[in-house]
Scaffold this active site. Structure first.
Site, PDB file in Angstrom:
ATOM      1  N   HIS A 191      20.615  38.936  16.462  1.00 30.29           N
ATOM      2  CA  HIS A 191      21.033  38.067  15.360  1.00 30.29           C
ATOM      3  C   HIS A 191      19.859  37.373  14.687  1.00 30.29           C
ATOM      4  O   HIS A 191      19.930  37.031  13.510  1.00 30.29           O
ATOM      5  CB  HIS A 191      22.119  37.111  15.835  1.00 30.29           C
ATOM      6  CG  HIS A 191      23.378  37.873  16.073  1.00 30.29           C
ATOM      7  ND1 HIS A 191      23.757  38.306  17.318  1.00 30.29           N
ATOM      8  CD2 HIS A 191      24.276  38.359  15.193  1.00 30.29           C
ATOM      9  CE1 HIS A 191      24.866  39.007  17.198  1.00 30.29           C
ATOM     10  NE2 HIS A 191      25.207  39.050  15.927  1.00 30.29           N
ATOM     11  N   GLU A 434      34.486  47.076  17.647  1.00 25.82           N
ATOM     12  CA  GLU A 434      33.097  46.965  18.124  1.00 25.82           C
ATOM     13  C   GLU A 434      32.948  47.453  19.555  1.00 25.82           C
ATOM     14  O   GLU A 434      31.882  47.335  20.142  1.00 25.82           O
ATOM     15  CB  GLU A 434      32.641  45.505  18.058  1.00 25.82           C
ATOM     16  CG  GLU A 434      32.826  44.884  16.700  1.00 25.82           C
ATOM     17  CD  GLU A 434      32.264  43.485  16.618  1.00 25.82           C
ATOM     18  OE1 GLU A 434      31.048  43.357  16.437  1.00 25.82           O
ATOM     19  OE2 GLU A 434      33.042  42.521  16.751  1.00 25.82           O
ATOM     20  N   ASP A 458      27.448  46.286  17.669  1.00 21.60           N
ATOM     21  CA  ASP A 458      27.985  46.129  19.017  1.00 21.60           C
ATOM     22  C   ASP A 458      28.573  47.433  19.551  1.00 21.60           C
ATOM     23  O   ASP A 458      28.502  47.701  20.750  1.00 21.60           O
ATOM     24  CB  ASP A 458      29.052  45.020  19.034  1.00 21.60           C
ATOM     25  CG  ASP A 458      28.403  43.651  19.150  1.00 21.60           C
ATOM     26  OD1 ASP A 458      27.481  43.507  19.974  1.00 21.60           O
ATOM     27  OD2 ASP A 458      28.791  42.738  18.407  1.00 21.60           O
ATOM     28  N   CYS A 505      30.488  47.555   8.854  1.00 17.42           N
ATOM     29  CA  CYS A 505      29.638  46.424   8.462  1.00 17.42           C
ATOM     30  C   CYS A 505      28.462  46.235   9.420  1.00 17.42           C
ATOM     31  O   CYS A 505      27.808  45.197   9.395  1.00 17.42           O
ATOM     32  CB  CYS A 505      30.464  45.144   8.354  1.00 17.42           C
ATOM     33  SG  CYS A 505      31.193  44.637   9.917  1.00 17.42           S
TER      34      CYS A 505
HETATM   35  C1  PEP Z   1      28.423  44.411  14.535  1.00 17.68           C
HETATM   36  O1  PEP Z   1      28.529  44.224  15.749  1.00 17.68           O
HETATM   37  O2  PEP Z   1      28.152  45.519  14.028  1.00 17.68           O
HETATM   38  C2  PEP Z   1      28.597  43.296  13.605  1.00 17.68           C
HETATM   39  C3  PEP Z   1      28.601  43.498  12.302  1.00 17.68           C
HETATM   40  O3  PEP Z   1      28.706  42.043  14.137  1.00 17.68           O
HETATM   41  P1  PEP Z   1      27.445  41.187  14.665  1.00 17.68           P
HETATM   42  O4  PEP Z   1      26.203  41.909  14.275  1.00 17.68           O
HETATM   43  O5  PEP Z   1      27.542  39.842  14.037  1.00 17.68           O
HETATM   44  O6  PEP Z   1      27.682  41.163  16.134  1.00 17.68           O
HETATM   45 MG    MG Z   2      29.348  42.374  16.485  1.00 17.39          MG
END
Ligand code: PEP
Ligand code: MG
Length: 589
Positions: A191, A434, A458, A505
């Site tokens: 993140h 995910e 994920d 996403c």
């Molecule tokens: C993902 O896991 O692809 C996602 C978009 O969520 P994050 O990156 O915030 O875990």
């Molecule tokens: Mg995620």
């Protein structure tokens, strides 16, 4: 000159002076002070203690006002420790007797104390070791003049060098002076990396021992495209990189031209491109860069902005209405808070989880803290009266979780109804897919959700058992792995059969090679970091869906993720050579 290879996580090239952020207690140097300087050294230590106690008075007052007296008491405990002669006197003695520098004496004394606490049977004592580390850092900050205080005084373009950074630390960087960062730890989709992208801050992570190598104040170059860090560059190297910076500027200008053009493939298929955001201001850049709206608002970033206190319903509501204002009628998909794992909760937890990635995170976290969940849902629903809003739940594992979350949403709707508060009764409710478990049972979820959003960050982590934040296994983190490809296909099939929308996403959607694959696997909606929108749109306009499908079929025939990744890269180069022009070609070599 020294060149270090890390993992590129946020593109761009910058030149700046190194600023080493951490006080790693294990790296505090020990030196001998001359007999006539020993008392000065003790005085330096005493001043640091006084300054730390003054800090703590301020922190205590703030915590008492904002969090209440019970929570604030923790800082009384900190003050008590720093005033305790049984801790402080031996440090003074050590400086005098052994004639060592104050920093070293502090590290030795606090280490011994932490060890003593760790040996206690009572877990309440054991959890205090974090407090001790925190206190040691506070005193060292005053002795060595580092951390936030020094950061605030920066006057030159600085490249931050740190062991690791949290998303909130990164989000708080002053963009006027901090031009990029490099860390020892971290992975491609951590993140912190995502925040760097959002802030358009060139960054390289996973450099392993950059904190040991980089020297404060020396010049460095970050090449965020290739994941390179060049320390003390030779004049020719500096010149070369100044040229690259110029080329990039020209390339970015050419990309700006596609912002207003439709996102349609050569055979006329509309690929909807949305933006991923962490902060409301990014809505504006999403639209400017040619996005059709926001496909993922990581609302947990509201928790990072407000310091120690939790966001209120009004904080949520204000953020969502700001997004809607900036989006001018374009849709906003709000993901309920995805706390846990590498985001926020571990550093705040009284008892950190042993295995946070498999712990109380995402929707599990929200269901376990119903008042906070309700606050957020109320704000989302209230915002839905003001513009097109969708809601989705992160990392859902079981259909029971989805039902529970929807049930709470229904209760909140009833409450708002009773109060006569307006909201969109038909608000669409989606599920992020995910986990392999959710992908394998996607047909069940498709009966009860109105849309899917595939989170490949994920999904790859949990399918391949590769920590997305761990640089040591980053080569195993492969979105084109046959298992991941198969799961994505299953999700798309289930969504199509149930006639619900499915988007992706994860960061992979913004990488040209994987975007080709995703389109070939049937995805028609992609949500990507703002920076990636123009690149992606240019790709979409250069290919046909037929080509993408052919590529996806070929990828599905590979048994190896390495073959798949190489094939995808070659195909992308063939199909959109212009994306790899000049500097960009070099960037990916
Ligand atoms: C993902 O896991 O692809 C996602 C978009 O969520 P994050 O990156 O915030 O875990
Ligand atoms: Mg995620």
């Amino acid at each position: 000159m020294q060149i270090l290879q890390g993992i590129p996580v946020s593109s761009g090239i910058v030149i700046g002076r190194v600023f080493v952020l951490d006080h790693d207690p294990h790296r505090v140097a020990r030196w001998t002070v001359s007999p006539d300087r020993a008392e000065d050294e003790v005085a330096r230590f005493d001043t640091a203690i006084e300054q730390s106690l003054a800090d703590l008075d301020g922190v205590y007052a703030e915590a008492e006002a904002e969090l209440g007296i019970e929570t604030a008491k923790i800082f009384l405990f900190h003050k008590g420790m720093l005033s305790d002669p049984s801790l402080i006197d031996p440090i003074r003695e050590m400086i005098r007797q052994e004639r060592v520098n104050a920093e070293h004496a502090v590290v030795v004394a606090f280490d011994a104390l932490a060890r003593a606490f760790r040996r206690q049977r009572n877990s309440a004592f054991r959890t205090k070791t974090d407090d001790i580390r925190d206190l040691a850092t506070r005193v060292l900050d005053h002795l060595m003049g580092s951390g936030p205080a020094r950061l605030a005084e920066l006057e030159h373009p600085a490249i931050i060098v740190a062991t690791d950074l949290t998303p909130s630390q990164t989000a708080a960087f002053d963009r006027e002076t901090i031009v990029g960062f490099v860390t020892d730890l971290g992975g491609r989709t951590s993140h912190t990396a995502i925040v760097a992208n959002a802030l358009e801050l060139p960054a390289v992570v996973g450099c392993r021992n950059i904190t040991m190598t980089a020297k404060a104040g020396h010049t460095a170059i970050i090449d965020g495209d290739r994941g390179l860090v060049i320390l003390d560059p030779e004049p020719q190297e500096l010149e070369k990189y100044r040229g690259f910076i110029e080329q990039r500027r020209t390339y970015q200008l050419s990309l700006a031209e596609v912002a207003d053009l439709p996102s349609i493939t050569r055979d006329g298929i509309h690929i909807r491109i949305f933006g991923n955001i962490e902060f409301p201001e990014e809505c504006t850049t999403t639209i400017e860069k040619g996005g059709e709206g926001v496909g993922l608002y990581r609302s947990e970033f509201l928790y990072f902005a407000g310091g120690e206190s939790e966001p209120t319903e009004e904080d949520h509501f204000n953020a969502y209405t700001e997004c809607l204002d900036r989006l001018h009628g374009k849709p906003l998909t709000i993901r309920t808070v995805d706390l846990g794992a590498d985001k926020y909760t571990q550093s705040q937890a009284v008892t950190p989880e042993r295995n946070p990635a498999l712990g109380l995170r995402s929707i599990r976290y929200s269901l376990a803290d119903k008042p906070a969940f309700v606050r957020q849902l109320r704000a989302i629903l209230r915002a839905s009266a003001l513009g097109p809003v969708k809601v989705m739940f992160p990392m859902v594992t079981t259909i029971g979780e989805l039902r529970q979350a929807k049930h709470i949403l229904g209760d909140v709707m009833e409450d708002l109804d009773d109060l006569g508060v307006e909201f969109d009764r038909g608000i669409e409710v989606g599920v992020m897919i995910e986990l392999p478990a959710t992908a394998l049972t996607a047909p069940t979820f498709a009966q009860e959700a109105q849309f899917f959003s595939i989170g490949t960050n994920d999904l790859v982590q949990y399918t391949l058992a590769v920590d997305r934040t761990n640089e040591r296994v980053s080569s195993l983190y492969q979105p084109a792995h046959p298992a991941v490809v198969q799961l994505i296909r299953m999700i798309v099939k289930a969504a199509n059969k149930a006639e619900i929308e499915v988007s992706c996403c994860g960061e992979a959607a913004g990488e040209l090679d994987y975007a080709l694959l995703l389109m070939g696997l049937g995805l028609r909606t992609l949500s990507v970091p703002g920076n990636s929108i123009p690149h992606l749109k240019r790709l979409v306009r250069s290919v046909s869906i037929q080509q993408c499908e052919r590529i996806a079929r070929k990828v599905r025939s590979f048994y190896s993720e390495v073959l798949a990744a190489t094939y995808l890269r070659d195909q992308t180069r063939k199909l959109v050579p212009e994306a790899f022009d000049g500097r960009a070609v070099e960037a990916r070599d």
